[in-house]
Motif scaffolding. Structure first.
Motif, PDB file in Angstrom:
ATOM      1  N   PHE A  47       0.830  -1.208   0.000  1.00 57.06           N
ATOM      2  CA  PHE A  47       0.000   0.000   0.000  1.00 57.06           C
ATOM      3  C   PHE A  47       0.866   1.260   0.000  1.00 57.06           C
ATOM      4  O   PHE A  47       0.532   2.251  -0.666  1.00 57.06           O
ATOM      5  CB  PHE A  47      -0.926  -0.010   1.220  1.00 57.06           C
ATOM      6  N   GLY A  48       1.987   1.203   0.742  1.00 57.87           N
ATOM      7  CA  GLY A  48       2.869   2.359   0.769  1.00 57.87           C
ATOM      8  C   GLY A  48       3.424   2.681  -0.606  1.00 57.87           C
ATOM      9  O   GLY A  48       3.545   3.845  -0.989  1.00 57.87           O
ATOM     10  N   GLN A  49       3.776   1.634  -1.350  1.00 54.87           N
ATOM     11  CA  GLN A  49       4.265   1.858  -2.707  1.00 54.87           C
ATOM     12  C   GLN A  49       3.170   2.416  -3.612  1.00 54.87           C
ATOM     13  O   GLN A  49       3.427   3.234  -4.497  1.00 54.87           O
ATOM     14  CB  GLN A  49       4.783   0.545  -3.280  1.00 54.87           C
ATOM     15  N   PHE A  50       1.936   1.972  -3.368  1.00 53.81           N
ATOM     16  CA  PHE A  50       0.796   2.505  -4.130  1.00 53.81           C
ATOM     17  C   PHE A  50       0.668   4.011  -3.918  1.00 53.81           C
ATOM     18  O   PHE A  50       0.449   4.771  -4.877  1.00 53.81           O
ATOM     19  CB  PHE A  50      -0.482   1.775  -3.706  1.00 53.81           C
ATOM     20  N   LEU A  51       0.813   4.438  -2.662  1.00 63.19           N
ATOM     21  CA  LEU A  51       0.744   5.868  -2.381  1.00 63.19           C
ATOM     22  C   LEU A  51       1.904   6.611  -3.041  1.00 63.19           C
ATOM     23  O   LEU A  51       1.726   7.731  -3.547  1.00 63.19           O
ATOM     24  CB  LEU A  51       0.757   6.108  -0.867  1.00 63.19           C
ATOM     25  N   GLN A  52       3.072   5.977  -3.029  1.00 62.38           N
ATOM     26  CA  GLN A  52       4.231   6.609  -3.678  1.00 62.38           C
ATOM     27  C   GLN A  52       4.010   6.743  -5.180  1.00 62.38           C
ATOM     28  O   GLN A  52       4.375   7.752  -5.785  1.00 62.38           O
ATOM     29  CB  GLN A  52       5.497   5.790  -3.406  1.00 62.38           C
ATOM     30  N   ASN A  53       3.359   5.751  -5.764  1.00 68.89           N
ATOM     31  CA  ASN A  53       3.055   5.824  -7.193  1.00 68.89           C
ATOM     32  C   ASN A  53       2.100   6.991  -7.490  1.00 68.89           C
ATOM     33  O   ASN A  53       2.212   7.653  -8.516  1.00 68.89           O
ATOM     34  CB  ASN A  53       2.447   4.514  -7.675  1.00 68.89           C
ATOM     35  N   LEU A  54       1.152   7.214  -6.583  1.00 74.27           N
ATOM     36  CA  LEU A  54       0.251   8.356  -6.747  1.00 74.27           C
ATOM     37  C   LEU A  54       1.030   9.666  -6.713  1.00 74.27           C
ATOM     38  O   LEU A  54       0.768  10.582  -7.504  1.00 74.27           O
ATOM     39  CB  LEU A  54      -0.831   8.355  -5.654  1.00 74.27           C
TER      40      LEU A  54
END
Length: 568
Positions: free
Chosen positions: A527-534
């Motif tokens: 999930f943290g990487q997902f936020l970073q992708n955003l």
């Protein structure tokens, strides 16, 4: 035999009842002078006079047009009182009544009561500064401005002329420095006081002044009696009650016991068709009733409760008498309820866990775009409240009000999200019954778990963040009365048991027990990487807080914690 009490009656309607009451007064030995409103048709007036032609001590005074709030009421009272004093020298007290008044006690008791107080005037008389009785009207200005226009028939001219006088700062002075007083129109004055008012050398001056006062029948005698009376009891012997709008209460047959409890001598206004009241108080058995000192205060509490019920009602119930008026509601909703935003996104089967833990009825998203998600998938709940989104969205506030009213008696909980109808959010904030708990940014978890194009997810995430930011701003305003708690997603998952325990304790369905079971949290790996992708795509997800990139806080290799919120 004359009892020393003369009755002045102002009559304008229900002439058959007025005839019955006039005969009752006269039969008991009271001289009666009747004024018939000039608006009564000539034929009806003549028939009324003919019907009472056989009553010996009864007179009719010169007719005036007695419009509400006009000088005609005072002029009619003056002429009728002067006729009473001229033709009946034995009268010691003059009692002013109307055709809709009803004697509640034997007339002999009234005469004896007044005979024991030969120099006492019974007239409600108080300054506007001391007792602000006026409701939705003028106070001091009714004495300082001119009122040549009718408040009822010429309302536009009335209001405009008042505004004009205020702008030019027009102000009249009271003649001879007298202090204006106000009170009930229905009084009982001694011959000495009444004759002094009517025969005053300055009467023309006073009449000219009060003829342009607003509602002079509530101030003319009330003011001038203070100039001449040796003893005033500032109360009326006539029972008259008014509602919160200043309109008189009308008594019906079912008020019989209430009127008996008051021990008053006279009551107004009586419904003309209240046969039971007229038979009970003017019938042959009325003399058998034993009464005490007049005490309208005995029933004041009942009227106060009636006024409160009409103006405030029950919490969360909107009535016809209050619904159009903003701020008249007695609480916006009937009972306390809880709103959860982000919890069902972060925890699996959160609604089932919450219902099991608290014993409350837990619903889904009541304001979801497609339908109102009632508990157990019901399409209709108590009160025939439908789950149709179209009906709900026509008035979301009324929907929530009906929802809490129909299901009162049990704490209601439901989910909310940025995808739901947002028109209800300001209502949450101003409702003291609302308990709003928010995990900001948790709406991103379903996006993260969905298998959709990242460009679509980014646009949707930006929209949801904008909506949630506006919601948080609305719920942080100074006028907010709801119990609002908000955590960022990052700080919530660090130690979720503490906020969950606080929420459960505040709901209050359990007896202060510590939580032994926690809802199962979604797997946040990645999930943290997902936020970073955003972030990399230009969308800054700041509502989640300082969320680590990877691995998720729950997946980091560290000493096993004993708290039961670990993801299985």
């Amino acid at each position: 035999m004359t009892l020393g009490v003369g009755i002045v009656m102002l009559v304008h309607t229900a002439l058959d009842r007025a005839e019955q009451v006039a005969r009752h007064w006269a039969k008991a030995g009271c001289p009666v002078v009747i004024h018939v409103d000039k608006s009564v048709p000539r034929r009806a007036h003549d028939a009324f006079r003919k019907a009472l032609a056989d009553v010996e001590d009864l007179r009719f005074s010169r007719r005036h047009r007695c419009e509400w709030g006009s000088w005609g009421l005072v002029a009619a009272t003056q002429d009728a009182s002067a006729l009473m004093l001229r033709d009946f020298a034995e009268v010691r007290h003059v009692y002013l009544a109307s055709g809709s008044c009803l004697p509640l006690r034997p007339v002999a008791e009234l005469a004896a009561y007044l005979a024991e107080r030969p120099k006492t005037d019974f007239i409600e008389s108080a300054t506007t500064a001391d007792v602000p009785w006026t409701i939705g009207g003028l106070e001091e200005e009714r004495f300082t401005l001119l009122f040549p226009f009718s408040w009822r028939r010429q309302r536009f001219l009335f209001d405009r002329f008042v505004d004009l006088q205020r702008r030019v700062r027009f102000k009249r002075k009271m003649p001879n420095g007298i202090v204006p007083h106000m009170g009930s129109q229905w009084w009982c004055l001694t011959r000495q006081t009444l004759s002094a008012i009517l025969e005053d050398p300055e009467r023309k001056t006073y009449d000219r002044y009060f003829s342009r006062v607003w509602i002079p029948d509530e101030s003319y005698f009330q003011t001038l009696a203070r100039q001449y009376s040796p003893r005033i009891e500032s109360r009326s012997l006539t029972l008259s009650k008014f509602d919160f709008q200043g309109k008189p209460h009308i008594f019906y047959d079912d008020h019989l016991q209430l009127l008996k409890r008051s021990d008053c001598f006279v009551a107004r206004k009586i419904w003309p068709k209240a046969d039971r009241l007229y038979d009970a108080f003017m019938g042959p058995h009325a003399e058998d009733q034993h009464r005490d000192e007049p005490s309208p205060g005995k029933i004041d509490r009942i009227f106060a409760r009636a006024v409160e019920r009409r103006t405030r009602g029950r919490p969360g119930l909107y009535m016809h008498s209050r619904f159009p008026n903003y701020g008249w509601e007695n609480g916006q909703t009937a009972e306390k309820y809880s709103v959860f935003q982000g919890f069902d996104a972060l925890f699996r089967d959160f609604d089932l866990w919450l219902a099991r833990t608290t014993g409350c009825q837990v619903h889904g998203h009541l304001f979801a775009p497609a339908r109102a998600e009632f508990a157990n998938g019901q399409p209709v709940i108590q009160g025939a409240l439908s789950d149709a989104a179209g009906l709900r969205d026509m008035n979301p506030k009324a929907f929530l009000t009906n929802f809490t009213w129909n299901l009162r008696g049990e704490r209601q909980c439901f989910q909310f999200s940025p995808a739901d109808t947002q028109k209800i959010v300001p209502h949450f904030g101003t409702d003291p019954n609302a308990q709003v708990s928010i995990i900001s940014g948790a709406w991103a978890v379903p996006l993260f778990r969905s298998n959709r194009n990242f460009g679509e997810l980014r646009a949707e995430a930006a929209l949801y963040q904008q909506i949630e930011a506006k919601m948080l701003e609305e719920l942080r305003k100074p006028h907010v009365k709801a119990r609002v708690r908000a955590w960022t997603m990052a700080e919530f998952i660090e130690a979720p048991m503490e906020p969950l325990q606080t929420i459960i304790d505040e709901i209050g369905q359990t007896t202060g027990r510590r939580l032994t079971e926690a809802p199962v949290m979604e797997d946040l790996t990645g999930f943290g990487q997902f936020l970073q992708n955003l972030k990399n795509q230009g969308m800054h997800p700041y509502l989640m807080g300082d969320f680590p990139i990877d691995p998720s806080p729950e997946a980091k290799p560290k000493r096993r914690r004993k708290k039961p919120y670990l993801v299985s």
